[in-house]
Design a protein around this motif. Structure first.
Motif, PDB file in Angstrom:
ATOM      1  N   LEU A  10       0.818  -1.209   0.000  1.00 18.74           N
ATOM      2  CA  LEU A  10       0.000   0.000   0.000  1.00 18.74           C
ATOM      3  C   LEU A  10       0.855   1.264   0.000  1.00 18.74           C
ATOM      4  N   PRO A  12       3.143   4.265  -1.163  1.00 22.65           N
ATOM      5  CA  PRO A  12       3.449   4.992  -2.400  1.00 22.65           C
ATOM      6  C   PRO A  12       4.950   5.228  -2.511  1.00 22.65           C
ATOM      7  N   ARG A  61       1.339   8.038  -5.925  1.00 23.29           N
ATOM      8  CA  ARG A  61       0.461   6.979  -5.460  1.00 23.29           C
ATOM      9  C   ARG A  61      -0.001   6.125  -6.618  1.00 23.29           C
ATOM     10  N   SER A  63      -3.001   4.689  -8.272  1.00 26.79           N
ATOM     11  CA  SER A  63      -4.396   5.086  -8.213  1.00 26.79           C
ATOM     12  C   SER A  63      -5.232   4.181  -9.102  1.00 26.79           C
ATOM     13  N   LYS A  64      -6.386   3.796  -8.603  1.00 25.37           N
ATOM     14  CA  LYS A  64      -7.244   2.923  -9.391  1.00 25.37           C
ATOM     15  C   LYS A  64      -7.849   3.661 -10.570  1.00 25.37           C
ATOM     16  N   THR A  65      -8.023   4.967 -10.425  1.00 27.38           N
ATOM     17  CA  THR A  65      -8.673   5.713 -11.492  1.00 27.38           C
ATOM     18  C   THR A  65      -7.686   6.304 -12.477  1.00 27.38           C
ATOM     19  N   ALA A  66      -6.548   6.766 -11.988  1.00 24.46           N
ATOM     20  CA  ALA A  66      -5.617   7.453 -12.888  1.00 24.46           C
ATOM     21  C   ALA A  66      -4.345   6.667 -13.150  1.00 24.46           C
ATOM     22  N   GLY A  67      -4.238   5.450 -12.638  1.00 23.39           N
ATOM     23  CA  GLY A  67      -3.013   4.702 -12.808  1.00 23.39           C
ATOM     24  C   GLY A  67      -1.961   5.134 -11.815  1.00 23.39           C
ATOM     25  N   GLU A  68      -1.538   6.367 -11.976  1.00 21.67           N
ATOM     26  CA  GLU A  68      -0.574   6.941 -11.061  1.00 21.67           C
ATOM     27  C   GLU A  68      -1.007   8.363 -10.738  1.00 21.67           C
ATOM     28  N   TYR A  71       0.926  13.509  -5.502  1.00 23.42           N
ATOM     29  CA  TYR A  71       0.376  14.255  -4.384  1.00 23.42           C
ATOM     30  C   TYR A  71       1.535  14.915  -3.674  1.00 23.42           C
TER      31      TYR A  71
END
Lengths: 77, 376
Positions: A10, A12, A61, A63-68, A71
Protein backbone atom coordinates in the motif's frame (compact mmCIF):
# COMPACT_ATOMS: atom_id res chain seq x y z
CA UNK A 1 14.14 -7.57 11.28
CA UNK A 2 13.51 -3.88 10.86
CA UNK A 3 10.27 -2.66 9.49
CA UNK A 4 10.66 -1.42 5.92
CA UNK A 5 7.65 0.81 5.43
CA UNK A 6 8.32 1.23 1.71
CA UNK A 7 8.06 -2.51 1.19
CA UNK A 8 4.34 -2.56 1.93
CA UNK A 9 2.09 -2.95 -1.08
CA UNK A 10 0.00 0.00 0.00
CA UNK A 11 3.03 2.25 0.22
CA UNK A 12 3.45 4.99 -2.40
CA UNK A 13 6.77 6.27 -3.73
CA UNK A 14 8.25 9.23 -1.90
CA UNK A 15 10.71 11.83 -3.08
CA UNK A 16 12.03 14.89 -1.30
CA UNK A 17 11.89 17.90 -3.60
CA UNK A 18 14.89 20.23 -3.76
CA UNK A 19 14.26 23.94 -3.31
CA UNK A 20 13.89 24.67 -7.05
CA UNK A 21 11.33 21.95 -7.54
CA UNK A 22 9.51 22.99 -4.39
CA UNK A 23 9.25 26.58 -5.61
CA UNK A 24 7.94 25.53 -8.99
CA UNK A 25 5.28 23.39 -7.29
CA UNK A 26 4.15 26.30 -5.13
CA UNK A 27 4.06 28.51 -8.21
CA UNK A 28 2.09 25.95 -10.17
CA UNK A 29 -0.57 25.61 -7.50
CA UNK A 30 -0.40 29.31 -6.60
CA UNK A 31 -0.23 28.56 -2.92
CA UNK A 32 2.10 28.69 0.04
CA UNK A 33 3.48 25.83 2.09
CA UNK A 34 0.77 26.20 4.70
CA UNK A 35 -1.92 25.40 2.14
CA UNK A 36 -0.45 22.06 1.17
CA UNK A 37 -1.47 18.80 2.83
CA UNK A 38 0.78 17.99 5.73
CA UNK A 39 2.87 15.16 7.04
CA UNK A 40 4.28 15.01 10.55
CA UNK A 41 7.94 14.89 11.46
CA UNK A 42 7.14 11.85 13.58
CA UNK A 43 5.66 10.00 10.60
CA UNK A 44 7.58 6.78 9.90
CA UNK A 45 7.97 7.78 6.25
CA UNK A 46 9.54 11.13 7.13
CA UNK A 47 11.88 9.50 9.63
CA UNK A 48 12.95 6.91 7.06
CA UNK A 49 13.53 9.57 4.40
CA UNK A 50 15.33 11.85 6.87
CA UNK A 51 13.35 14.82 5.64
CA UNK A 52 13.47 18.14 7.46
CA UNK A 53 10.75 20.49 8.56
CA UNK A 54 9.47 22.54 5.61
CA UNK A 55 10.51 20.01 3.00
CA UNK A 56 7.94 19.13 0.37
CA UNK A 57 7.49 15.44 -0.36
CA UNK A 58 6.36 14.33 -3.77
CA UNK A 59 4.22 11.26 -3.29
CA UNK A 60 3.44 9.10 -6.29
CA UNK A 61 0.46 6.98 -5.46
CA UNK A 62 -0.90 4.02 -7.29
CA UNK A 63 -4.40 5.09 -8.21
CA UNK A 64 -7.24 2.92 -9.39
CA UNK A 65 -8.67 5.71 -11.49
CA UNK A 66 -5.62 7.45 -12.89
CA UNK A 67 -3.01 4.70 -12.81
CA UNK A 68 -0.57 6.94 -11.06
CA UNK A 69 -1.33 10.09 -9.14
CA UNK A 70 1.05 12.65 -7.73
CA UNK A 71 0.38 14.26 -4.38
CA UNK A 72 2.36 16.71 -2.31
CA UNK A 73 2.78 16.96 1.42
CA UNK A 74 4.78 19.47 3.42
CA UNK A 75 6.67 18.26 6.47
CA UNK A 76 5.50 19.92 9.67
CA UNK A 77 6.48 19.51 13.29
CA UNK B 1 -4.00 25.58 -16.80
CA UNK B 2 -3.21 22.58 -18.89
CA UNK B 3 -3.96 19.26 -17.36
CA UNK B 4 -1.62 16.40 -17.90
CA UNK B 5 -3.31 13.24 -19.11
CA UNK B 6 -2.36 10.27 -16.90
CA UNK B 7 0.01 7.80 -18.53
CA UNK B 8 -2.52 5.02 -18.15
CA UNK B 9 -4.91 6.72 -20.56
CA UNK B 10 -2.20 7.68 -23.04
CA UNK B 11 -1.07 4.08 -23.24
CA UNK B 12 -4.60 2.78 -23.76
CA UNK B 13 -5.25 5.46 -26.38
CA UNK B 14 -2.11 4.47 -28.29
CA UNK B 15 -3.05 0.84 -28.05
CA UNK B 16 -6.45 1.44 -29.56
CA UNK B 17 -5.74 4.04 -32.23
CA UNK B 18 -2.09 3.45 -33.03
CA UNK B 19 1.06 5.36 -32.16
CA UNK B 20 0.52 8.38 -34.39
CA UNK B 21 -3.03 9.11 -33.36
CA UNK B 22 -3.98 12.69 -32.57
CA UNK B 23 -3.07 13.10 -28.90
CA UNK B 24 -4.85 16.46 -28.75
CA UNK B 25 -8.14 14.67 -29.09
CA UNK B 26 -7.34 12.64 -26.01
CA UNK B 27 -6.33 15.81 -24.23
CA UNK B 28 -9.64 17.44 -25.10
CA UNK B 29 -11.63 14.40 -24.06
CA UNK B 30 -9.73 14.18 -20.81
CA UNK B 31 -10.29 17.81 -19.97
CA UNK B 32 -13.97 17.46 -20.80
CA UNK B 33 -14.21 14.56 -18.37
CA UNK B 34 -12.66 16.51 -15.50
CA UNK B 35 -14.93 17.87 -12.85
CA UNK B 36 -15.86 21.51 -13.34
CA UNK B 37 -14.61 24.32 -11.15
CA UNK B 38 -16.74 24.96 -8.13
CA UNK B 39 -18.41 21.58 -8.24
CA UNK B 40 -19.43 20.64 -4.71
CA UNK B 41 -17.54 17.37 -4.63
CA UNK B 42 -17.68 17.10 -0.86
CA UNK B 43 -21.46 17.27 -0.77
CA UNK B 44 -21.71 14.76 -3.59
CA UNK B 45 -19.33 12.38 -1.84
CA UNK B 46 -21.30 12.68 1.39
CA UNK B 47 -24.58 12.04 -0.40
CA UNK B 48 -23.21 9.12 -2.38
CA UNK B 49 -22.05 7.36 0.75
CA UNK B 50 -24.95 8.50 2.89
CA UNK B 51 -27.57 7.19 0.52
CA UNK B 52 -25.85 3.84 0.24
CA UNK B 53 -25.34 3.44 3.95
CA UNK B 54 -29.05 3.83 4.71
CA UNK B 55 -29.47 0.46 3.05
CA UNK B 56 -26.71 -1.06 5.11
CA UNK B 57 -28.45 -0.62 8.43
CA UNK B 58 -30.96 -3.37 7.98
CA UNK B 59 -28.48 -5.84 6.67
CA UNK B 60 -26.43 -6.58 9.74
CA UNK B 61 -26.08 -10.29 9.61
CA UNK B 62 -25.17 -12.68 12.34
CA UNK B 63 -23.66 -15.89 11.12
CA UNK B 64 -23.88 -18.35 13.98
CA UNK B 65 -21.66 -21.34 14.37
CA UNK B 66 -19.30 -20.67 11.52
CA UNK B 67 -15.69 -21.27 12.40
CA UNK B 68 -14.38 -18.05 10.97
CA UNK B 69 -13.54 -14.86 12.71
CA UNK B 70 -16.44 -12.57 13.29
CA UNK B 71 -15.35 -9.20 12.01
CA UNK B 72 -17.42 -6.06 12.19
CA UNK B 73 -19.02 -5.35 8.85
CA UNK B 74 -21.67 -3.18 7.32
CA UNK B 75 -22.62 0.18 8.74
CA UNK B 76 -20.93 -0.25 12.15
CA UNK B 77 -17.63 -0.81 10.38
CA UNK B 78 -18.10 2.20 8.08
CA UNK B 79 -18.89 4.40 11.09
CA UNK B 80 -15.85 3.03 12.88
CA UNK B 81 -13.54 3.88 9.99
CA UNK B 82 -14.88 7.38 9.40
CA UNK B 83 -14.82 8.18 13.10
CA UNK B 84 -11.13 7.12 13.19
CA UNK B 85 -11.79 5.11 16.32
CA UNK B 86 -8.68 4.38 18.35
CA UNK B 87 -9.90 1.01 19.53
CA UNK B 88 -11.87 -0.80 16.89
CA UNK B 89 -14.21 -3.57 17.93
CA UNK B 90 -12.69 -6.44 15.98
CA UNK B 91 -9.08 -5.88 15.02
CA UNK B 92 -7.78 -8.57 12.68
CA UNK B 93 -4.60 -9.13 10.77
CA UNK B 94 -3.85 -10.98 7.58
CA UNK B 95 -0.37 -12.36 7.96
CA UNK B 96 1.49 -13.69 4.95
CA UNK B 97 4.78 -15.47 5.26
CA UNK B 98 7.69 -15.27 2.85
CA UNK B 99 7.52 -17.58 -0.11
CA UNK B 100 9.83 -20.24 1.28
CA UNK B 101 7.53 -20.76 4.25
CA UNK B 102 4.03 -20.21 2.95
CA UNK B 103 3.82 -23.42 0.92
CA UNK B 104 4.33 -25.73 3.86
CA UNK B 105 1.31 -26.12 6.08
CA UNK B 106 3.44 -27.39 8.92
CA UNK B 107 5.71 -24.39 8.94
CA UNK B 108 2.78 -21.99 8.81
CA UNK B 109 1.07 -23.84 11.63
CA UNK B 110 4.22 -23.75 13.71
CA UNK B 111 4.50 -20.05 13.11
CA UNK B 112 0.85 -19.54 14.00
CA UNK B 113 1.33 -21.31 17.30
CA UNK B 114 4.35 -19.22 18.01
CA UNK B 115 2.64 -15.89 17.55
CA UNK B 116 -0.55 -16.74 19.41
CA UNK B 117 -0.51 -15.05 22.75
CA UNK B 118 -0.76 -17.45 25.67
CA UNK B 119 -1.41 -15.87 29.01
CA UNK B 120 -0.97 -17.52 32.37
CA UNK B 121 -4.75 -17.44 32.52
CA UNK B 122 -4.90 -20.01 29.73
CA UNK B 123 -3.03 -22.65 31.72
CA UNK B 124 -4.53 -22.00 35.14
CA UNK B 125 -7.42 -24.25 36.12
CA UNK B 126 -8.32 -22.62 39.42
CA UNK B 127 -7.00 -20.33 42.11
CA UNK B 128 -7.35 -19.65 45.81
CA UNK B 129 -6.80 -16.51 47.78
CA UNK B 130 -5.82 -16.39 51.41
CA UNK B 131 -6.05 -12.98 52.96
CA UNK B 132 -4.62 -14.04 56.31
CA UNK B 133 -1.43 -15.33 54.77
CA UNK B 134 -1.53 -12.74 52.01
CA UNK B 135 -1.09 -15.27 49.28
CA UNK B 136 -2.61 -16.38 46.01
CA UNK B 137 -2.50 -20.03 45.02
CA UNK B 138 -2.68 -20.85 41.33
CA UNK B 139 -3.56 -24.37 40.35
CA UNK B 140 -2.22 -25.27 36.91
CA UNK B 141 -3.70 -27.57 34.34
CA UNK B 142 -0.90 -29.97 33.53
CA UNK B 143 -2.38 -31.29 30.31
CA UNK B 144 -2.96 -27.88 28.77
CA UNK B 145 0.41 -26.72 29.90
CA UNK B 146 2.07 -29.71 28.32
CA UNK B 147 0.28 -29.14 25.02
CA UNK B 148 1.65 -25.61 24.91
CA UNK B 149 5.06 -26.88 25.93
CA UNK B 150 5.45 -25.05 29.20
CA UNK B 151 6.58 -26.14 32.61
CA UNK B 152 5.99 -24.64 36.00
CA UNK B 153 9.56 -23.41 35.86
CA UNK B 154 8.73 -21.05 32.99
CA UNK B 155 5.97 -19.47 35.03
CA UNK B 156 8.29 -19.15 38.00
CA UNK B 157 10.90 -17.51 35.84
CA UNK B 158 8.34 -15.08 34.51
CA UNK B 159 7.35 -14.11 38.03
CA UNK B 160 10.91 -13.89 39.31
CA UNK B 161 11.42 -10.27 38.35
CA UNK B 162 8.35 -9.14 40.23
CA UNK B 163 9.00 -8.57 43.90
CA UNK B 164 7.07 -11.59 45.06
CA UNK B 165 7.68 -14.70 47.06
CA UNK B 166 6.96 -17.69 44.87
CA UNK B 167 6.72 -21.21 46.16
CA UNK B 168 6.21 -24.10 43.78
CA UNK B 169 4.71 -27.49 44.51
CA UNK B 170 3.66 -30.29 42.17
CA UNK B 171 1.21 -28.41 40.02
CA UNK B 172 0.50 -25.23 41.89
CA UNK B 173 2.22 -22.00 42.71
CA UNK B 174 1.86 -20.11 45.95
CA UNK B 175 2.51 -16.44 45.50
CA UNK B 176 2.98 -14.31 48.57
CA UNK B 177 2.88 -10.54 48.60
CA UNK B 178 3.42 -8.89 51.98
CA UNK B 179 2.03 -5.58 50.85
CA UNK B 180 -1.34 -7.04 49.87
CA UNK B 181 -3.34 -6.34 53.00
CA UNK B 182 -6.85 -6.23 51.52
CA UNK B 183 -8.99 -8.41 49.30
CA UNK B 184 -8.90 -5.72 46.68
CA UNK B 185 -5.14 -5.78 46.52
CA UNK B 186 -5.06 -9.54 46.36
CA UNK B 187 -7.49 -9.57 43.49
CA UNK B 188 -5.44 -6.95 41.71
CA UNK B 189 -2.35 -9.08 42.22
CA UNK B 190 -4.07 -12.13 40.83
CA UNK B 191 -5.35 -10.24 37.78
CA UNK B 192 -1.88 -8.91 37.15
CA UNK B 193 -0.31 -12.35 37.28
CA UNK B 194 -3.00 -14.05 35.25
CA UNK B 195 -2.71 -11.43 32.50
CA UNK B 196 1.01 -11.96 31.94
CA UNK B 197 2.04 -13.15 28.52
CA UNK B 198 3.86 -16.47 28.58
CA UNK B 199 4.59 -16.75 24.91
CA UNK B 200 3.48 -15.34 21.62
CA UNK B 201 2.81 -11.78 20.63
CA UNK B 202 0.76 -9.46 22.74
CA UNK B 203 -2.70 -8.87 21.34
CA UNK B 204 -2.92 -11.88 19.04
CA UNK B 205 -5.78 -13.81 20.58
CA UNK B 206 -6.72 -16.33 17.97
CA UNK B 207 -5.12 -17.61 14.80
CA UNK B 208 -6.78 -19.27 11.84
CA UNK B 209 -4.85 -20.77 8.96
CA UNK B 210 -6.31 -20.22 5.53
CA UNK B 211 -5.46 -21.84 2.25
CA UNK B 212 -5.44 -20.18 -1.14
CA UNK B 213 -6.30 -21.96 -4.38
CA UNK B 214 -2.67 -22.55 -5.25
CA UNK B 215 -1.86 -24.28 -1.96
CA UNK B 216 -0.36 -21.40 -0.13
CA UNK B 217 -1.19 -20.78 3.47
CA UNK B 218 -1.77 -17.54 5.26
CA UNK B 219 -2.86 -16.64 8.74
CA UNK B 220 -5.80 -14.62 9.88
CA UNK B 221 -5.74 -13.43 13.47
CA UNK B 222 -8.12 -11.99 16.00
CA UNK B 223 -6.36 -9.11 17.62
CA UNK B 224 -3.70 -7.00 16.03
CA UNK B 225 -0.12 -6.04 16.71
CA UNK B 226 1.38 -4.84 13.46
CA UNK B 227 4.62 -3.52 14.89
CA UNK B 228 5.73 -6.74 16.51
CA UNK B 229 4.47 -9.01 13.75
CA UNK B 230 6.36 -7.12 11.04
CA UNK B 231 9.57 -7.48 13.01
CA UNK B 232 9.48 -11.27 12.74
CA UNK B 233 11.80 -12.59 10.05
CA UNK B 234 9.40 -15.03 8.40
CA UNK B 235 6.73 -12.41 7.78
CA UNK B 236 6.31 -11.00 4.31
CA UNK B 237 6.17 -7.26 4.93
CA UNK B 238 4.74 -6.44 1.54
CA UNK B 239 1.41 -8.18 2.04
CA UNK B 240 0.83 -8.35 5.77
CA UNK B 241 -1.89 -5.95 6.84
CA UNK B 242 -4.11 -5.10 9.75
CA UNK B 243 -7.56 -3.58 9.65
CA UNK B 244 -6.69 -1.11 12.39
CA UNK B 245 -6.19 2.24 10.66
CA UNK B 246 -4.79 4.14 13.61
CA UNK B 247 -2.28 1.38 14.27
CA UNK B 248 -1.23 1.41 10.63
CA UNK B 249 -0.81 5.16 10.82
CA UNK B 250 1.48 4.86 13.81
CA UNK B 251 3.59 2.06 12.37
CA UNK B 252 3.63 2.73 8.64
CA UNK B 253 2.68 6.36 8.24
CA UNK B 254 -0.10 8.56 6.97
CA UNK B 255 0.00 7.58 3.30
CA UNK B 256 -0.45 3.89 3.95
CA UNK B 257 -3.18 4.68 6.47
CA UNK B 258 -4.94 6.70 3.78
CA UNK B 259 -4.72 3.82 1.34
CA UNK B 260 -6.01 1.47 4.01
CA UNK B 261 -9.05 3.68 4.64
CA UNK B 262 -9.92 3.49 0.95
CA UNK B 263 -9.36 -0.25 0.88
CA UNK B 264 -11.36 -0.98 4.01
CA UNK B 265 -14.31 1.22 3.08
CA UNK B 266 -14.57 -0.07 -0.46
CA UNK B 267 -14.24 -3.67 0.70
CA UNK B 268 -16.89 -3.20 3.36
CA UNK B 269 -19.27 -1.68 0.82
CA UNK B 270 -18.47 -4.36 -1.72
CA UNK B 271 -19.18 -7.12 0.77
CA UNK B 272 -22.74 -5.94 1.24
CA UNK B 273 -23.16 -5.43 -2.48
CA UNK B 274 -23.11 -1.67 -2.78
CA UNK B 275 -21.35 0.14 -5.58
CA UNK B 276 -20.03 3.54 -4.53
CA UNK B 277 -17.54 5.19 -6.85
CA UNK B 278 -14.06 4.95 -5.40
CA UNK B 279 -13.43 8.65 -6.08
CA UNK B 280 -15.85 9.61 -3.32
CA UNK B 281 -14.06 7.36 -0.87
CA UNK B 282 -10.70 8.72 -2.00
CA UNK B 283 -11.87 12.27 -1.40
CA UNK B 284 -13.03 11.48 2.11
CA UNK B 285 -9.82 9.58 2.90
CA UNK B 286 -7.75 12.54 1.68
CA UNK B 287 -9.79 14.92 3.82
CA UNK B 288 -9.27 12.70 6.86
CA UNK B 289 -5.51 12.54 6.29
CA UNK B 290 -4.98 16.15 5.21
CA UNK B 291 -3.47 17.37 8.47
CA UNK B 292 -0.85 14.64 8.62
CA UNK B 293 -2.70 12.51 11.10
CA UNK B 294 -5.86 10.49 10.74
CA UNK B 295 -8.82 12.56 11.89
CA UNK B 296 -12.36 11.30 12.14
CA UNK B 297 -15.34 12.99 10.60
CA UNK B 298 -16.88 14.12 13.86
CA UNK B 299 -16.74 17.05 16.18
CA UNK B 300 -13.40 15.92 17.58
CA UNK B 301 -11.93 15.55 14.11
CA UNK B 302 -12.16 17.48 10.89
CA UNK B 303 -15.60 18.95 11.47
CA UNK B 304 -14.54 20.39 14.82
CA UNK B 305 -11.64 22.16 13.18
CA UNK B 306 -13.79 24.07 10.74
CA UNK B 307 -13.32 27.78 11.26
CA UNK B 308 -17.00 28.47 10.69
CA UNK B 309 -19.15 28.48 13.81
CA UNK B 310 -22.40 27.73 12.03
CA UNK B 311 -20.87 24.83 10.14
CA UNK B 312 -19.71 23.33 13.40
CA UNK B 313 -23.01 24.04 15.11
CA UNK B 314 -25.02 22.44 12.34
CA UNK B 315 -23.13 19.17 12.74
CA UNK B 316 -23.23 18.16 16.39
CA UNK B 317 -24.05 19.80 19.75
CA UNK B 318 -25.13 23.17 18.29
CA UNK B 319 -25.79 24.94 21.58
CA UNK B 320 -22.30 24.37 22.92
CA UNK B 321 -20.74 25.89 19.81
CA UNK B 322 -23.11 28.84 19.66
CA UNK B 323 -22.70 29.70 23.35
CA UNK B 324 -18.91 29.43 23.15
CA UNK B 325 -18.85 31.54 20.02
CA UNK B 326 -20.95 34.28 21.58
CA UNK B 327 -18.81 34.29 24.71
CA UNK B 328 -15.62 34.53 22.73
CA UNK B 329 -16.83 37.08 20.21
CA UNK B 330 -16.19 34.75 17.30
CA UNK B 331 -16.79 35.86 13.73
CA UNK B 332 -18.29 33.72 11.00
CA UNK B 333 -17.39 34.95 7.56
CA UNK B 334 -19.99 32.89 5.70
CA UNK B 335 -17.38 31.47 3.40
CA UNK B 336 -18.55 27.88 3.35
CA UNK B 337 -21.54 25.89 2.22
CA UNK B 338 -23.23 24.97 5.49
CA UNK B 339 -23.49 28.45 6.95
CA UNK B 340 -24.75 29.94 3.70
CA UNK B 341 -27.42 27.29 3.41
CA UNK B 342 -28.54 27.93 6.99
CA UNK B 343 -28.80 31.66 6.40
CA UNK B 344 -30.53 31.28 3.04
CA UNK B 345 -27.79 32.81 0.94
CA UNK B 346 -26.08 31.72 -2.22
CA UNK B 347 -23.54 29.10 -1.24
CA UNK B 348 -20.10 29.36 -2.86
CA UNK B 349 -20.75 26.26 -4.91
CA UNK B 350 -20.99 25.82 -8.66
CA UNK B 351 -22.12 29.07 -10.28
CA UNK B 352 -22.39 30.59 -6.82
CA UNK B 353 -18.64 30.56 -6.49
CA UNK B 354 -18.10 32.86 -9.44
CA UNK B 355 -18.62 36.61 -9.74
CA UNK B 356 -19.09 38.41 -12.96
CA UNK B 357 -16.07 40.43 -14.02
CA UNK B 358 -16.40 43.22 -16.48
CA UNK B 359 -13.15 43.53 -18.33
CA UNK B 360 -14.39 46.22 -20.71
CA UNK B 361 -13.93 48.92 -18.16
CA UNK B 362 -10.72 47.48 -16.94
CA UNK B 363 -11.73 47.06 -13.33
CA UNK B 364 -13.08 44.22 -11.35
CA UNK B 365 -16.28 44.31 -9.40
CA UNK B 366 -15.50 44.43 -5.72
CA UNK B 367 -17.42 41.57 -4.25
CA UNK B 368 -17.00 39.79 -0.99
CA UNK B 369 -15.94 36.61 -2.73
CA UNK B 370 -13.18 38.40 -4.57
CA UNK B 371 -10.57 35.80 -3.74
CA UNK B 372 -12.46 33.21 -5.71
CA UNK B 373 -13.07 35.30 -8.80
CA UNK B 374 -12.58 33.51 -12.00
CA UNK B 375 -12.48 34.97 -15.44
CA UNK B 376 -15.31 33.66 -17.51
Amino acid sequence: MDIDIFANRLSPKYKILDSNEADSILLRFKCSRSNLPKIRMADPAVIALKANEGDILEITRASKTAGEAVYYRVVIR
Amino acid sequence: MKFEVPKKYVEKFMEKYGKDADIDKLQAAYERSLITHGEDVGVIAAQSLGEASTQLTLRTKHAAGIATLNTTSGLPRIVEIFDAKKEISTPTMNIYLKEEYEKSKQKVAEFANRIMEIKINDVVSSYNMDLKRREVTLLFDREVMKSYGFTLRDVEKLLSNMKLEVEASENSLVIRDKTADSVKKLIRLRNKIVGLTMSGIKGINRVIINETDDKRYWIMTAGSNLKDILKIDEVDQTRTTTNDIIETYEVLGIEIARNLIIKEVSETLENVGLAVDIRHIMLIADAMCFSGEVKGINRYGITGESSSILARASFEVPLKHLINASLEHDVDEFKYVANNVISNQVAPVGTGSVKLISLDYGRKSEGKTDRKNKEE
